[in-house]
Design a protein around this motif. Structure first.
Motif, PDB file in Angstrom:
ATOM      1  N   PRO A  85     -12.424  15.826  29.394  1.00  0.00           N
ATOM      2  CA  PRO A  85     -13.119  15.363  30.602  1.00  0.00           C
ATOM      3  C   PRO A  85     -12.220  14.458  31.442  1.00  0.00           C
ATOM      4  CG  PRO A  85     -13.939  14.228  28.646  1.00  0.00           C
ATOM      5  CD  PRO A  85     -13.018  15.304  28.164  1.00  0.00           C
ATOM      6  N   LYS A  86     -12.622  14.204  32.675  1.00  0.00           N
ATOM      7  CA  LYS A  86     -11.792  13.440  33.596  1.00  0.00           C
ATOM      8  C   LYS A  86     -11.863  11.935  33.350  1.00  0.00           C
ATOM      9  CE  LYS A  86     -11.919  16.844  37.333  1.00  0.00           C
ATOM     10  NZ  LYS A  86     -10.554  17.305  37.015  1.00  0.00           N
ATOM     11  N   HIS A  87     -13.050  11.407  33.036  1.00  0.00           N
ATOM     12  CA  HIS A  87     -13.204   9.965  32.900  1.00  0.00           C
ATOM     13  C   HIS A  87     -12.468   9.458  31.650  1.00  0.00           C
ATOM     14  CE1 HIS A  87     -15.073   6.015  32.377  1.00  0.00           C
ATOM     15  NE2 HIS A  87     -15.417   6.102  33.662  1.00  0.00           N
ATOM     16  N   PRO A  88     -11.709   8.353  31.767  1.00  0.00           N
ATOM     17  CA  PRO A  88     -10.936   7.842  30.628  1.00  0.00           C
ATOM     18  C   PRO A  88     -11.767   7.585  29.375  1.00  0.00           C
ATOM     19  CG  PRO A  88     -10.238   6.759  32.638  1.00  0.00           C
ATOM     20  CD  PRO A  88     -11.426   7.592  32.999  1.00  0.00           C
ATOM     21  N   TYR A  89     -12.979   7.042  29.544  1.00  0.00           N
ATOM     22  CA  TYR A  89     -13.822   6.774  28.369  1.00  0.00           C
ATOM     23  C   TYR A  89     -14.238   8.081  27.689  1.00  0.00           C
ATOM     24  CZ  TYR A  89     -17.608   5.307  25.342  1.00  0.00           C
ATOM     25  OH  TYR A  89     -18.405   5.097  24.241  1.00  0.00           O
ATOM     26  N   ASP A  90     -14.616   9.065  28.493  1.00  0.00           N
ATOM     27  CA  ASP A  90     -15.019  10.358  27.937  1.00  0.00           C
ATOM     28  C   ASP A  90     -13.844  11.051  27.254  1.00  0.00           C
ATOM     29  OD1 ASP A  90     -17.597   9.957  28.877  1.00  0.00           O
ATOM     30  OD2 ASP A  90     -17.199  10.976  30.788  1.00  0.00           O
ATOM     31  N   ARG A  91     -12.640  10.894  27.809  1.00  0.00           N
ATOM     32  CA  ARG A  91     -11.437  11.474  27.199  1.00  0.00           C
ATOM     33  C   ARG A  91     -11.161  10.814  25.848  1.00  0.00           C
ATOM     34  NH1 ARG A  91      -8.220  14.277  30.994  1.00  0.00           N
ATOM     35  NH2 ARG A  91      -6.286  13.840  29.870  1.00  0.00           N
ATOM     36  N   ALA A  92     -11.296   9.479  25.819  1.00  0.00           N
ATOM     37  CA  ALA A  92     -11.080   8.754  24.563  1.00  0.00           C
ATOM     38  C   ALA A  92     -12.098   9.179  23.514  1.00  0.00           C
ATOM     39  CB  ALA A  92     -11.161   7.249  24.817  1.00  0.00           C
ATOM     40  N   ALA A  98     -12.311  14.678  17.909  1.00  0.00           N
ATOM     41  CA  ALA A  98     -11.365  15.712  17.465  1.00  0.00           C
ATOM     42  C   ALA A  98     -10.594  15.221  16.237  1.00  0.00           C
ATOM     43  CB  ALA A  98     -10.406  16.069  18.595  1.00  0.00           C
ATOM     44  N   ARG A  99     -10.154  13.966  16.269  1.00  0.00           N
ATOM     45  CA  ARG A  99      -9.464  13.394  15.114  1.00  0.00           C
ATOM     46  C   ARG A  99     -10.416  13.225  13.932  1.00  0.00           C
ATOM     47  NH1 ARG A  99      -5.870   8.262  16.544  1.00  0.00           N
ATOM     48  NH2 ARG A  99      -5.511   8.493  14.300  1.00  0.00           N
ATOM     49  N   PHE A 100     -11.670  12.915  14.213  1.00  0.00           N
ATOM     50  CA  PHE A 100     -12.680  12.786  13.164  1.00  0.00           C
ATOM     51  C   PHE A 100     -12.803  14.091  12.370  1.00  0.00           C
ATOM     52  CE2 PHE A 100     -17.119  13.248  11.767  1.00  0.00           C
ATOM     53  CZ  PHE A 100     -17.306  12.066  11.059  1.00  0.00           C
ATOM     54  N   VAL A 101     -12.756  15.198  13.077  1.00  0.00           N
ATOM     55  CA  VAL A 101     -12.832  16.502  12.408  1.00  0.00           C
ATOM     56  C   VAL A 101     -11.687  16.650  11.415  1.00  0.00           C
ATOM     57  CG1 VAL A 101     -12.619  18.998  12.741  1.00  0.00           C
ATOM     58  CG2 VAL A 101     -14.110  17.664  14.247  1.00  0.00           C
ATOM     59  N   PHE A 144     -20.009  19.964  22.467  1.00  0.00           N
ATOM     60  CA  PHE A 144     -19.658  18.563  22.272  1.00  0.00           C
ATOM     61  C   PHE A 144     -19.349  17.872  23.598  1.00  0.00           C
ATOM     62  CE2 PHE A 144     -18.992  19.982  17.901  1.00  0.00           C
ATOM     63  CZ  PHE A 144     -19.525  18.922  17.183  1.00  0.00           C
ATOM     64  N   GLY A 145     -18.748  18.616  24.526  1.00  0.00           N
ATOM     65  CA  GLY A 145     -18.413  18.035  25.822  1.00  0.00           C
ATOM     66  C   GLY A 145     -19.494  18.184  26.871  1.00  0.00           C
ATOM     67  N   ASN A 148     -19.912  22.934  28.708  1.00  0.00           N
ATOM     68  CA  ASN A 148     -18.786  23.851  28.566  1.00  0.00           C
ATOM     69  C   ASN A 148     -17.974  23.552  27.310  1.00  0.00           C
ATOM     70  OD1 ASN A 148     -19.215  25.170  31.182  1.00  0.00           O
ATOM     71  ND2 ASN A 148     -18.547  23.218  32.057  1.00  0.00           N
ATOM     72  N   ILE A 149     -17.317  24.567  26.784  1.00  0.00           N
ATOM     73  CA  ILE A 149     -16.443  24.420  25.623  1.00  0.00           C
ATOM     74  C   ILE A 149     -15.256  23.540  25.995  1.00  0.00           C
ATOM     75  CG2 ILE A 149     -14.846  25.670  24.106  1.00  0.00           C
ATOM     76  CD1 ILE A 149     -16.814  28.038  24.250  1.00  0.00           C
ATOM     77  N   GLY A 150     -14.957  22.577  25.133  1.00  0.00           N
ATOM     78  CA  GLY A 150     -13.852  21.666  25.393  1.00  0.00           C
ATOM     79  C   GLY A 150     -13.046  21.375  24.140  1.00  0.00           C
ATOM     80  N   LEU A 151     -12.312  20.276  24.174  1.00  0.00           N
ATOM     81  CA  LEU A 151     -11.389  19.918  23.100  1.00  0.00           C
ATOM     82  C   LEU A 151     -12.069  19.847  21.741  1.00  0.00           C
ATOM     83  CD1 LEU A 151      -8.483  18.736  22.348  1.00  0.00           C
ATOM     84  CD2 LEU A 151      -9.583  16.509  22.505  1.00  0.00           C
TER      85      LEU A 151
END
Length: 221
Positions: A85-92, A98-101, A144-145, A148-151
């Motif tokens: 996503p574009k927003h820094p918080y949403d990206r974080a 993703a790392r949790f997985v 999750f995002g 749409n399908i995302g990271l």
């Protein structure tokens, strides 16, 4: 035109992540199938630290580790849907899950599926704990995002397609709609998305691979 190559294995969920992202972005690439029991000199040259797949080669420059590769793809090819996503918080937040997985879920799944006795019981408890976190994260969302399908969806491809087959083969029950309704709904949407469905490995071939590579080795322990 940029030269893009992927060193991977067709039945690997980690290679699958990279291919899914490239296809989502509309990037043409050459896939180089690796024999993981006899890794090529090029793979070892391009990933000398971990010596494993996948490796993305872009104009002669290697990028290793699937989650790192996904972000590289998203930042390098701006056309097509964004993985992050574009927003820094949403990206974080997306990076966190993703790392949790990889860091929490996959080790727990391994213990639940490939151990026995008390260790397996503990593994199943750990697996259900991490699955509950994911189920809560999907509350009220299609993916999750969002819509749409995302990271995170691509990072969690193992949970959607590989894990249900593995648990079936080893004879344990892990993901049920009673315990994880949101996660089950996500799995159904993800694997039956026309884009994803066309690009998942053949189920019979994957089952044969899992049985050959893992079930036999586990029985020998």
């Amino acid at each position: 035109m940029a030269e893009v190559k992927v060193f991977g294995a067709r039945l690997s969920p980690f290679s699958g992540r990279v291919e899914m992202a490239l296809k989502l972005k509309g990037v043409e690439y050459e896939f180089i199938e690796e024999d993981l029991s006899n890794k090529s000199k090029l793979l070892l040259q391009y990933n000398p630290v971990h010596k494993k797949i996948p490796v993305l080669l872009h104009n002669g420059k290697p990028v290793a580790e699937s989650l790192v590769i996904l972000e590289y793809i998203d930042e390098t090819w701006e056309h097509g849907p964004s993985l992050l996503p574009k927003h820094p918080y949403d990206r974080a937040t997306a990076r966190f899950w993703a790392r949790f997985v990889d860091e929490k879920c996959l080790p727990a799944f391994w213990k639940a599926c490939w151990t026995t006795g008390e260790e397996q019981v503990k593994g199943k408890e750990e697996a259900e704990e991490v699955l509950k976190f994911l189920d809560n994260q999907l509350e009220g969302k299609k993916f999750f995002g969002g819509e749409n399908i995302g990271l995170v969806d691509i990072a969690a491809n193992f949970i959607a397609y590989w894990l249900p087959l593995i648990t079936e083969l080893v004879g344990i029950e892990l993901i049920t709609s009673e315990k994880f309704p949101n996660l089950c709904a996500w799995i159904d949407k993800y694997v039956n998305s026309s884009f994803v469905k066309e690009r998942l490995p053949d189920r019979d071939k994957l089952a044969e691979h899992i049985s050959t590579q893992f079930l036999k080795s586990s029985a020998a322990k």
